[in-house]
Design a protein around this motif. Sequence first.
Motif, PDB file in Angstrom:
ATOM      1  N   PHE A 145      -2.434   8.232  -1.629  1.00  0.00           N
ATOM      2  CA  PHE A 145      -2.263   7.419  -0.630  1.00  0.00           C
ATOM      3  C   PHE A 145      -3.491   6.246  -1.284  1.00  0.00           C
ATOM      4  N   VAL A 166      -3.990   7.803   8.013  1.00  0.00           N
ATOM      5  CA  VAL A 166      -3.038   7.234   7.305  1.00  0.00           C
ATOM      6  C   VAL A 166      -1.615   7.112   6.962  1.00  0.00           C
ATOM      7  N   LEU A 173       2.688   5.709   4.427  1.00  0.00           N
ATOM      8  CA  LEU A 173       2.302   5.097   3.151  1.00  0.00           C
ATOM      9  C   LEU A 173       2.102   6.070   1.987  1.00  0.00           C
ATOM     10  N   ILE A 174       2.019   7.108   2.801  1.00  0.00           N
ATOM     11  CA  ILE A 174       2.164   8.764   2.120  1.00  0.00           C
ATOM     12  C   ILE A 174       2.828   8.299   0.270  1.00  0.00           C
ATOM     13  N   GLN A 175       2.660   8.292  -0.910  1.00  0.00           N
ATOM     14  CA  GLN A 175       3.764   8.413  -1.946  1.00  0.00           C
ATOM     15  C   GLN A 175       3.798   9.710  -2.651  1.00  0.00           C
TER      16      GLN A 175
END
Length: 190
Positions: free
Chosen positions: A127, A103, A107-109
Motif C-alpha cells: 500500500f 488501510v 487501497l491494498i495493491q
Amino acid sequence: MGLRGHKTAVVSSGLAVRFLVALMGSTHVAFPSRWVRGIVIPAEGGQDGHATCANASYERTDLARRLTIQAKGVTSETRIVLYANEQRSRSFVVDKVVGLIDVERALIQPLPAQFRGGERERLLGLFVESSYIALIANPFWVLELPSQNNVLDVFALQVSERRPGEFDSRLRLPSSVLEATPVMSAGATK
C-alpha cells in the motif's frame, strides 16, 4: 496499554486492515496487527533466543534475513516485535516501529507482475502512504505456518460500524515504548 493519539478511521467501503508498520533497513514492512502481542526493547528480549512477555515465550527469528533485507543493526529505535496466533509465536527485530495504520481494503495493491518467485509467498501486496510504500508481510509465512487463500480478509476490520470517538481496542501493546507512536489512517475519510 493502548496507543496515544489513536484516531477513528471512517472508511468509505467499511472494510480496512490494521497494520503495524516497521522499518527493516530502508524498507517499510507492514504486519497485520491482530497477531502483534507486544513490542519490547532489545534489553527485554532475552539472551537465549527467546523473548518472554506476559508469561509467553517467543522464539527469535531473523526476519530481515528471511526477507533478504539488510538491517541497520541495533540503535536506540530498534525494537523486538512479539508476533503470534493460537498455533505459533515468533519474535523478530525491526529497526524502527513507524506506527499503526488502518488501510482501506480497496487501497491494498497486489505485487507487480515482475515479482514471480518466492516473494509471492512472503509478501501479500503493498500500500502507498503519503511518505512511503509498505510491503505487506504474509503473517502465515512470518510464523512459518501453511498459507491460506484470501489472507487479508481474515484480518479485515468493520470500521464503519464504529461510532465517532470510539476506537478499536483489540491491539493492546504492553510496552511503554510505544506511548508516543503515532496512529495513522489511509483511505477516504469523512
